[in-house]
Design a protein around this motif. Structure first.
Motif, PDB file in Angstrom:
ATOM      1  N   ALA A  69       0.835  -1.198   0.000  1.00 45.85           N
ATOM      2  CA  ALA A  69       0.000   0.000   0.000  1.00 45.85           C
ATOM      3  C   ALA A  69       0.869   1.247   0.000  1.00 45.85           C
ATOM      4  CB  ALA A  69      -0.917   0.001   1.211  1.00 45.85           C
ATOM      5  N   GLY A  70       0.518   2.184  -0.892  1.00 41.82           N
ATOM      6  CA  GLY A  70       1.208   3.446  -0.909  1.00 41.82           C
ATOM      7  C   GLY A  70       0.680   4.376   0.167  1.00 41.82           C
ATOM      8  N   THR A  71       1.473   5.376   0.490  1.00 41.05           N
ATOM      9  CA  THR A  71       1.073   6.370   1.483  1.00 41.05           C
ATOM     10  C   THR A  71       0.582   7.618   0.756  1.00 41.05           C
ATOM     11  OG1 THR A  71       2.757   5.556   3.031  1.00 41.05           O
ATOM     12  CG2 THR A  71       1.870   7.777   3.409  1.00 41.05           C
ATOM     13  N   LEU A  72      -0.698   8.012   1.062  1.00 39.42           N
ATOM     14  CA  LEU A  72      -1.235   9.214   0.425  1.00 39.42           C
ATOM     15  C   LEU A  72      -0.500  10.435   0.940  1.00 39.42           C
ATOM     16  CD1 LEU A  72      -5.076   8.455   0.489  1.00 39.42           C
ATOM     17  CD2 LEU A  72      -3.421   8.038  -1.347  1.00 39.42           C
ATOM     18  N   GLU A  73      -0.104  11.271   0.014  1.00 33.15           N
ATOM     19  CA  GLU A  73       0.686  12.451   0.340  1.00 33.15           C
ATOM     20  C   GLU A  73       0.037  13.692  -0.263  1.00 33.15           C
ATOM     21  OE1 GLU A  73       3.346  12.337   2.190  1.00 33.15           O
ATOM     22  OE2 GLU A  73       4.104  10.280   2.086  1.00 33.15           O
ATOM     23  N   THR A  74       0.370  14.847   0.307  1.00 27.02           N
ATOM     24  CA  THR A  74      -0.054  16.103  -0.295  1.00 27.02           C
ATOM     25  C   THR A  74       0.747  16.324  -1.564  1.00 27.02           C
ATOM     26  OG1 THR A  74      -0.576  17.043   1.873  1.00 27.02           O
ATOM     27  CG2 THR A  74      -0.249  18.586   0.042  1.00 27.02           C
ATOM     28  N   CYS A  75       0.044  16.569  -2.628  1.00 29.46           N
ATOM     29  CA  CYS A  75       0.737  16.739  -3.895  1.00 29.46           C
ATOM     30  C   CYS A  75       1.509  18.063  -3.912  1.00 29.46           C
ATOM     31  CB  CYS A  75      -0.262  16.728  -5.048  1.00 29.46           C
ATOM     32  SG  CYS A  75      -0.998  15.103  -5.331  1.00 29.46           S
ATOM     33  N   PRO A  76       2.601  18.102  -4.640  1.00 30.06           N
ATOM     34  CA  PRO A  76       3.348  19.355  -4.765  1.00 30.06           C
ATOM     35  C   PRO A  76       2.446  20.458  -5.322  1.00 30.06           C
ATOM     36  CG  PRO A  76       4.606  17.510  -5.642  1.00 30.06           C
ATOM     37  CD  PRO A  76       3.233  16.997  -5.370  1.00 30.06           C
ATOM     38  N   SER A  77       2.665  21.686  -4.875  1.00 30.88           N
ATOM     39  CA  SER A  77       1.813  22.804  -5.280  1.00 30.88           C
ATOM     40  C   SER A  77       1.970  23.149  -6.753  1.00 30.88           C
ATOM     41  CB  SER A  77       2.136  24.038  -4.422  1.00 30.88           C
ATOM     42  OG  SER A  77       3.516  24.390  -4.567  1.00 30.88           O
ATOM     43  N   ALA A  78       3.048  22.733  -7.335  1.00 33.15           N
ATOM     44  CA  ALA A  78       3.309  23.120  -8.722  1.00 33.15           C
ATOM     45  C   ALA A  78       2.517  22.302  -9.730  1.00 33.15           C
ATOM     46  CB  ALA A  78       4.797  22.986  -9.010  1.00 33.15           C
ATOM     47  N   ILE A  79       1.859  21.218  -9.288  1.00 31.43           N
ATOM     48  CA  ILE A  79       1.134  20.388 -10.249  1.00 31.43           C
ATOM     49  C   ILE A  79      -0.359  20.688 -10.148  1.00 31.43           C
ATOM     50  CG2 ILE A  79       2.896  18.603  -9.992  1.00 31.43           C
ATOM     51  CD1 ILE A  79       0.871  16.957  -8.426  1.00 31.43           C
ATOM     52  N   PRO A  80      -1.133  20.269 -11.157  1.00 30.09           N
ATOM     53  CA  PRO A  80      -2.586  20.538 -11.129  1.00 30.09           C
ATOM     54  C   PRO A  80      -3.234  20.042  -9.854  1.00 30.09           C
ATOM     55  CG  PRO A  80      -1.911  19.755 -13.279  1.00 30.09           C
ATOM     56  CD  PRO A  80      -0.712  19.616 -12.387  1.00 30.09           C
ATOM     57  N   ALA A  81      -4.321  20.748  -9.453  1.00 34.44           N
ATOM     58  CA  ALA A  81      -4.974  20.430  -8.180  1.00 34.44           C
ATOM     59  C   ALA A  81      -5.836  19.187  -8.253  1.00 34.44           C
ATOM     60  CB  ALA A  81      -5.818  21.629  -7.731  1.00 34.44           C
ATOM     61  N   ASN A  82      -6.155  18.715  -9.457  1.00 32.98           N
ATOM     62  CA  ASN A  82      -7.035  17.553  -9.584  1.00 32.98           C
ATOM     63  C   ASN A  82      -6.251  16.249  -9.620  1.00 32.98           C
ATOM     64  OD1 ASN A  82      -5.909  18.087 -12.079  1.00 32.98           O
ATOM     65  ND2 ASN A  82      -7.732  17.526 -13.263  1.00 32.98           N
ATOM     66  N   ARG A  83      -5.288  16.146  -8.713  1.00 32.73           N
ATOM     67  CA  ARG A  83      -4.469  14.937  -8.643  1.00 32.73           C
ATOM     68  C   ARG A  83      -4.450  14.369  -7.231  1.00 32.73           C
ATOM     69  NH1 ARG A  83       1.153  15.584 -12.134  1.00 32.73           N
ATOM     70  NH2 ARG A  83       0.212  15.736 -14.210  1.00 32.73           N
ATOM     71  N   LEU A  84      -4.305  13.047  -7.169  1.00 34.40           N
ATOM     72  CA  LEU A  84      -4.069  12.315  -5.916  1.00 34.40           C
ATOM     73  C   LEU A  84      -2.619  11.826  -5.974  1.00 34.40           C
ATOM     74  CD1 LEU A  84      -5.202  10.854  -3.306  1.00 34.40           C
ATOM     75  CD2 LEU A  84      -5.589   8.877  -4.810  1.00 34.40           C
ATOM     76  N   CYS A  85      -1.902  11.982  -4.878  1.00 31.77           N
ATOM     77  CA  CYS A  85      -0.491  11.567  -4.861  1.00 31.77           C
ATOM     78  C   CYS A  85      -0.253  10.531  -3.766  1.00 31.77           C
ATOM     79  CB  CYS A  85       0.412  12.778  -4.622  1.00 31.77           C
ATOM     80  SG  CYS A  85       0.366  13.987  -5.957  1.00 31.77           S
ATOM     81  N   ALA A  86       0.561   9.519  -4.075  1.00 30.34           N
ATOM     82  CA  ALA A  86       0.918   8.467  -3.105  1.00 30.34           C
ATOM     83  C   ALA A  86       2.371   8.066  -3.320  1.00 30.34           C
ATOM     84  CB  ALA A  86       0.003   7.257  -3.256  1.00 30.34           C
ATOM     85  N   THR A  87       3.020   7.688  -2.220  1.00 29.35           N
ATOM     86  CA  THR A  87       4.437   7.302  -2.308  1.00 29.35           C
ATOM     87  C   THR A  87       4.671   5.927  -1.691  1.00 29.35           C
ATOM     88  OG1 THR A  87       4.994   8.359  -0.198  1.00 29.35           O
ATOM     89  CG2 THR A  87       5.221   9.693  -2.188  1.00 29.35           C
ATOM     90  N   TYR A  88       5.742   5.309  -2.132  1.00 33.39           N
ATOM     91  CA  TYR A  88       6.185   4.037  -1.562  1.00 33.39           C
ATOM     92  C   TYR A  88       7.714   4.045  -1.575  1.00 33.39           C
ATOM     93  CZ  TYR A  88       7.293  -0.944  -1.198  1.00 33.39           C
ATOM     94  OH  TYR A  88       7.819  -2.160  -0.822  1.00 33.39           O
ATOM     95  N   THR A  89       8.318   3.782  -0.406  1.00 37.87           N
ATOM     96  CA  THR A  89       9.777   3.825  -0.275  1.00 37.87           C
ATOM     97  C   THR A  89      10.313   2.451   0.111  1.00 37.87           C
ATOM     98  OG1 THR A  89       9.724   6.152   0.397  1.00 37.87           O
ATOM     99  CG2 THR A  89      11.722   4.920   0.907  1.00 37.87           C
TER     100      THR A  89
END
Length: 395
Positions: A69-89
């Motif tokens: 499972a990825g971790t939901l993250e706040t998307c960078p401000s420079a990208i469009p607002a209609n995005r969901l962001c997730a990370t996995y390390t």
């Protein structure tokens, strides 16, 4: 109608709302990476139709393996607002079979967005290593046990190297080392291996000692290292003890027995020489005089019996009456790997008893007239040398 002039009415329409389509892309940082290095994968799930922000979950799989499972993250401000962001390390991606396919899958649970997935190819390179070698005893004595330890260090990440370490001494065939726990005081990203031997000779010292690290799963680069300055071997000492002369006091020309004990580690045989008045610089020069010798095996006692205390032909006083030193000199059969040794014991030589015998005619009176009767006279002269000469017998 509120004023009563119109009667009320109603109508309806069926409005179809479809889930908003999405598109998923994946990035990685860093790429390429070194084995053991931490890599972060980020999935960007974009609503491709409206400005609504997708909701749901994102999972990651590597090469079709177990989903994480990825971790939901706040998307960078420079990208469009209609995005969901997730990370996995992770740092657990092997270098073998690289590049790896990392797939991010977006799933929506309320039906407002359609699912989507995307992938990235992650390249992982083997971690570099460096190998060093130490000796626990350098220089060492011939026959002594020496432990060589190889330290294989991952020079890029904290992953512990896996594989084997072989040791080569001079040009001899390689010997596989034994993997052992590394000391707690050293960095944790090391592999340690050990090789113990007592078979190094003095000849060829110092010996080159090389450790070669080999990895079989492709996650680490091989490396080798050598013992700085090589392994020095010094000859093993021998020891002579218990030098005994029996009897410790004896007359000139009489017999004595000589014995001494030889020891070493490891044991070595050789020849045991017995000298009187030993001169280490010139043992064959009188009054240094070889009384006898015998062969001995390792760690044993050698004995030479029935040694007559007689002057050598040079008549240099080697066994003259007085106090002397008997030295036992051990010459090992291997004079390269072992050193000789010696030790001493006392001997006192007494002057020999002299016996004078006269056999002949008797003489009577001052006229020295011979009688017809023959007689034998015997006299024992103690310490003959000190007494001198000129003794006569008269009756």
């Amino acid at each position: 109608n509120s004023d009563g002039d119109f009667s009320g009415s109603n109508g309806s329409v069926a409005q179809t709302v479809t889930p908003a389509p999405t598109a998923t892309t994946v990035t990685s940082n860093p790429n390429p990476s070194v084995y053991g290095q931490s890599v972060t994968f980020t999935a960007f799930v974009t609503n491709t139709a409206t400005s609504a922000v997708p909701t749901g979950t994102v999972s990651f799989t590597i090469d079709g393996g177990t989903s994480a499972a990825g971790t939901l993250e706040t998307c960078p401000s420079a990208i469009p607002a209609n995005r969901l962001c997730a990370t996995y390390t992770t740092s657990a991606i092997s270098a073998g079979a690289s590049p790896h396919t990392v797939l991010a899958t977006y799933a929506n649970s309320d039906g407002d967005f359609s699912g989507s997935n995307g992938s990235v190819a992650q390249t992982v390179t083997p971690a570099p290593t460096a190998t060093t070698v130490t000796s626990n005893l350098n220089p060492s004595v011939y026959g002594q046990s020496v432990t060589f330890t190889a330290f294989v260090t991952n020079t890029a990440t904290q992953a512990v190297p896996t594989g084997t370490v072989s040791f080569t001494i001079d040009t001899n065939p390689a010997v596989l080392g034994t993997l052992v726990p590394c000391p707690s005081a050293i960095p944790t990203n090391r592999l340690c291996a050990r090789y113990i031997t007592s078979a190094l000779a003095v000849s060829g010292s110092p010996h080159s000692v090389t450790a070669t690290y080999t990895n079989s799963d492709g996650n680490f680069q091989g490396s080798n290292g050598a013992l700085t300055g090589g392994q020095a071997i010094t000859p093993a000492p021998t020891m002579v003890s218990n030098v005994i002369v029996t009897p410790g006091t004896q007359q000139y020309s009489d017999l004595i027995t000589l014995s001494a004990t030889v020891g070493s580690m490891p044991a070595i045989g050789g020849t045991l020489f017995f000298y009187i008045n030993y001169n280490a610089v010139s043992p064959s020069t009188c009054p240094s005089y070889l009384l006898g010798s015998t062969s001995v095996t390792g760690n044993s006692t050698g004995t030479v019996s029935n040694v007559a205390l007689l002057e050598p032909s040079s008549n240099c006083g080697a066994v003259a009456p007085g106090n002397h030193t008997i030295t036992a000199v051990f010459a090992p059969s291997d004079l390269t790997d072992f050193t000789g040794s010696w030790n001493s014991g006392p001997l006192t030589i007494k002057q020999e008893d002299a016996e004078i015998t006269y056999t002949g005619l008797q003489y009577f009176g001052a006229s020295s007239t011979a009688s017809s009767t023959s007689v034998t006279l015997t006299y024992t002269l103690q310490d003959a040398t000190a007494a001198g000469s000129g003794y006569s017998f008269y009756d």
